[in-house]
Scaffold this motif. Structure first.
Motif, PDB file in Angstrom:
ATOM      1  N   VAL A 176       0.834  -1.206   0.000  1.00  0.00           N
ATOM      2  CA  VAL A 176       0.000   0.000   0.000  1.00  0.00           C
ATOM      3  C   VAL A 176       0.866   1.251   0.000  1.00  0.00           C
ATOM      4  O   VAL A 176       0.604   2.222  -0.736  1.00  0.00           O
ATOM      5  CB  VAL A 176      -0.952   0.004   1.227  1.00  0.00           C
ATOM      6  CG1 VAL A 176      -1.688   1.334   1.333  1.00  0.00           C
ATOM      7  CG2 VAL A 176      -1.944  -1.142   1.129  1.00  0.00           C
ATOM      8  N   SER A 177       1.942   1.221   0.784  1.00  0.00           N
ATOM      9  CA  SER A 177       2.842   2.375   0.883  1.00  0.00           C
ATOM     10  C   SER A 177       3.550   2.634  -0.449  1.00  0.00           C
ATOM     11  O   SER A 177       3.670   3.793  -0.890  1.00  0.00           O
ATOM     12  CB  SER A 177       3.882   2.147   1.990  1.00  0.00           C
ATOM     13  OG  SER A 177       3.257   1.985   3.241  1.00  0.00           O
ATOM     14  N   TYR A 200       1.117   4.130  -2.895  1.00  0.00           N
ATOM     15  CA  TYR A 200       0.737   5.506  -2.549  1.00  0.00           C
ATOM     16  C   TYR A 200       1.859   6.494  -2.843  1.00  0.00           C
ATOM     17  O   TYR A 200       1.608   7.624  -3.270  1.00  0.00           O
ATOM     18  CB  TYR A 200       0.336   5.581  -1.063  1.00  0.00           C
ATOM     19  CG  TYR A 200      -0.298   6.901  -0.693  1.00  0.00           C
ATOM     20  CD1 TYR A 200      -1.596   7.204  -1.079  1.00  0.00           C
ATOM     21  CD2 TYR A 200       0.416   7.859   0.020  1.00  0.00           C
ATOM     22  CE1 TYR A 200      -2.179   8.420  -0.767  1.00  0.00           C
ATOM     23  CE2 TYR A 200      -0.155   9.077   0.339  1.00  0.00           C
ATOM     24  CZ  TYR A 200      -1.451   9.357  -0.053  1.00  0.00           C
ATOM     25  OH  TYR A 200      -2.015  10.563   0.248  1.00  0.00           O
ATOM     26  N   SER A 216      -7.224  -0.839   2.662  1.00  0.00           N
ATOM     27  CA  SER A 216      -6.359   0.068   1.906  1.00  0.00           C
ATOM     28  C   SER A 216      -7.070   1.398   1.631  1.00  0.00           C
ATOM     29  O   SER A 216      -6.447   2.465   1.640  1.00  0.00           O
ATOM     30  CB  SER A 216      -5.926  -0.582   0.585  1.00  0.00           C
ATOM     31  OG  SER A 216      -7.052  -0.842  -0.240  1.00  0.00           O
ATOM     32  N   THR A 217      -8.408   1.329   1.418  1.00  0.00           N
ATOM     33  CA  THR A 217      -9.188   2.563   1.234  1.00  0.00           C
ATOM     34  C   THR A 217      -9.137   3.428   2.485  1.00  0.00           C
ATOM     35  O   THR A 217      -8.964   4.649   2.403  1.00  0.00           O
ATOM     36  CB  THR A 217     -10.651   2.225   0.901  1.00  0.00           C
ATOM     37  OG1 THR A 217     -10.688   1.457  -0.306  1.00  0.00           O
ATOM     38  CG2 THR A 217     -11.480   3.489   0.716  1.00  0.00           C
ATOM     39  N   THR A 261      -5.641   4.953   2.815  1.00  0.00           N
ATOM     40  CA  THR A 261      -5.455   5.984   1.790  1.00  0.00           C
ATOM     41  C   THR A 261      -6.242   7.254   2.118  1.00  0.00           C
ATOM     42  O   THR A 261      -5.744   8.370   1.936  1.00  0.00           O
ATOM     43  CB  THR A 261      -5.887   5.436   0.410  1.00  0.00           C
ATOM     44  OG1 THR A 261      -5.133   4.254   0.115  1.00  0.00           O
ATOM     45  CG2 THR A 261      -5.640   6.463  -0.682  1.00  0.00           C
ATOM     46  N   ASN A 312      -4.598  10.856   2.556  1.00  0.00           N
ATOM     47  CA  ASN A 312      -5.059  11.988   1.736  1.00  0.00           C
ATOM     48  C   ASN A 312      -5.496  13.172   2.615  1.00  0.00           C
ATOM     49  O   ASN A 312      -5.244  14.328   2.292  1.00  0.00           O
ATOM     50  CB  ASN A 312      -6.217  11.560   0.839  1.00  0.00           C
ATOM     51  CG  ASN A 312      -5.747  10.682  -0.312  1.00  0.00           C
ATOM     52  OD1 ASN A 312      -4.573  10.711  -0.681  1.00  0.00           O
ATOM     53  ND2 ASN A 312      -6.653   9.900  -0.876  1.00  0.00           N
TER      54      ASN A 312
END
Length: 468
Positions: free
Chosen positions: A323-324, A327, A356-357, A360, A364
């Motif tokens: 995930v990192s 991103y 992950s959503t 994120t 954000n």
């Protein structure tokens, strides 16, 4: 609306103060009236006891003993002080009989045992045949002589009655002449109520209890009403703000679609394939943007019990690195991204898309609120997988910390929303974590940054989570 709400709240508080003051005044008046009523009742009952032939007979006995010794006083055989002491001793000898009678009478009349009775000789005057007055005892000048009853200080009692008698007593003087002396005698009755306030309070205890319950109910009702009013106002403001915000978000793609549609229908674009293709591409993009906005509102408004998870076993260490990495590809050059991910082989069942959503969304948010240094950290502690996301942004005030996970809530500055968004991101994150039987917490200070903590249980079973 804001002014009306403030006026309503102020009016409710003033009404509460007025009602409380009125209730206090009425309670005090009730207490005072009951106190006076109790005194009158006690006085009447005492009168019923002492105004009896039996008590009169006791009184006549020590008064007659006193009258019989007046000739000795006039002949100089006894002193004034001795005469008064003999009166007091004679009366006191009858006191045991009187107190027994008084106690029995008090029981029959339901007279409170804390009500005490005292009878004193307050004035005794001797008037000779020539009208000369010799005061043996003067009220207000000499100390009264205790006769019968309960011996308590007069200043602690209430005078409830007084009697005056006039007696004529003859005697033979030293010259053998018969002379007459008039005796003016006044006795006063006093009453003392021990622990008066306590007695009345016990009598009115039920009334005070009901008054207290009504007062608590009134306070609770006003508090509840004010809280509901503020809550409804906040919900109204949030809904209004959301409508204004979503309207603003929809205007741009709709305006672009309008321009693209006009371009397509323009006679110059009919034979120009490039213009037509560009307009169609624009329409497709804006249509997709509109669809994404609608999906965002619908999906992010779901409660955790409505989210359908597709869980699969994964290793969080590997997952967070992936995930990192993904991103970091989207980050501007001025953002520093740090990782501190513990290496372990523990397997956890989660829905990777939703988790992950959530991560994120938080990242954000950190960038949106002026974070330039982001750090994701992961470790296992007290049977919890703990994922923390830290930024150095503007931070969150103590007041807003309790609200940031509410639906449609957005951080405001002076009633103006400086930062764009629908106010659904953190609400959605919270619902996702709840759907995984986890918790999400936040630590923040204004102008010092924010840290979000996502805690997921090591096992699938629901358990009480240990706070950091």
């Amino acid at each position: 609306m804001q002014i009306k709400s403030k006026l309503l709240i102020l009016g409710a508080i003033l009404a509460l103060i007025a009602l409380t003051t009125m209730q206090g005044y009425l309670t005090f008046n009730t207490f005072d009236l009951r106190k006076k009523s109790f005194a009158v009742e006690s006085r009447t009952k005492i009168g019923s006891i002492v105004k009896t032939p039996y008590v009169d007979s006791l009184s006549w006995q020590f008064r007659n003993d006193f009258l019989d010794k007046i000739p000795d006083y006039k002949l100089g055989l006894i002193s004034k002080n001795q005469l008064l002491e003999d009166l007091q001793k004679s009366a006191n000898s009858k006191n045991k009989q009187f107190l027994k009678y008084y106690t029995e009478g008090a029981k029959q009349l339901d007279l409170n045992e804390n009500v005490l009775f005292k009878k004193v000789a307050s004035t005794i005057l001797l008037i000779d045949q020539n009208g000369n007055v010799e005061p043996l005892l003067e009220e207000g000048k000499d100390k009264s002589r205790f006769l019968i009853g309960h011996d308590f200080p007069l200043e602690e009692g209430l005078i409830i009655n007084a009697w005056n008698w006039t007696f004529d007593k003859q005697y033979v003087d030293n010259l053998g002449e018969t002379k007459s002396v008039t005796v003016k005698y006044k006795s006063s009755i006093f009453m003392k109520i021990v622990d008066w306030d306590k007695i009345i309070f016990n009598q009115l205890l039920f009334l005070f209890f009901i008054s207290f319950l009504l007062f608590v109910f009134l306070i609770s009702l006003v508090t509840y009403s004010i809280r509901n009013l503020l809550k409804l106002k906040r919900i109204s403001d949030i809904k209004t703000d959301f409508i204004n915000n979503i309207t603003h978000e929809l205007k741009t793609p709709l305006a672009t679609l309008s321009i693209a549609t006009k371009t397509l229908t323009n006679k110059f674009a009919v034979d120009n394939k490039d213009i037509s293709k560009e307009s169609i591409d624009t329409i497709n993009r804006q249509n997709k943007r509109l669809q994404n906005l609608i999906d965002q509102v619908v999906d992010n408004s779901l409660g955790y019990h409505q989210i359908k998870l597709n869980k699969k076993p994964i290793n969080l260490t590997s997952f967070l690195h992936e995930v990192s990495e993904d991103y970091m590809l989207t980050l501007p050059k001025n953002i520093l991204f740090l990782r501190e991910i513990e290496h372990n082989q523990t397997i956890l069942e989660i829905d990777t898309f939703y988790i992950s959503t959530a991560i994120t969304n938080i990242l954000n948010n950190a960038i949106k609120f002026e974070g330039t240094i982001l750090k994701i950290k992961y470790h296992i502690h007290n049977n919890n997988h703990i994922i923390s996301i830290t930024d150095n942004g503007i931070g969150i005030s103590q007041k807003n910390k309790k609200l940031i996970f509410d639906k449609f809530f957005r951080v405001s500055e002076r009633n103006k929303h400086t930062y764009k968004g629908l106010g659904l991101g953190l609400y959605y994150c919270n619902q996702i974590v709840k759907a995984h039987d986890g918790t999400i917490d936040v630590e923040s200070k204004l102008k010092e940054g924010t840290t979000f903590y996502i805690k997921l249980p090591v096992s699938d079973a629901k358990k009480d989570f240990i706070s950091r």
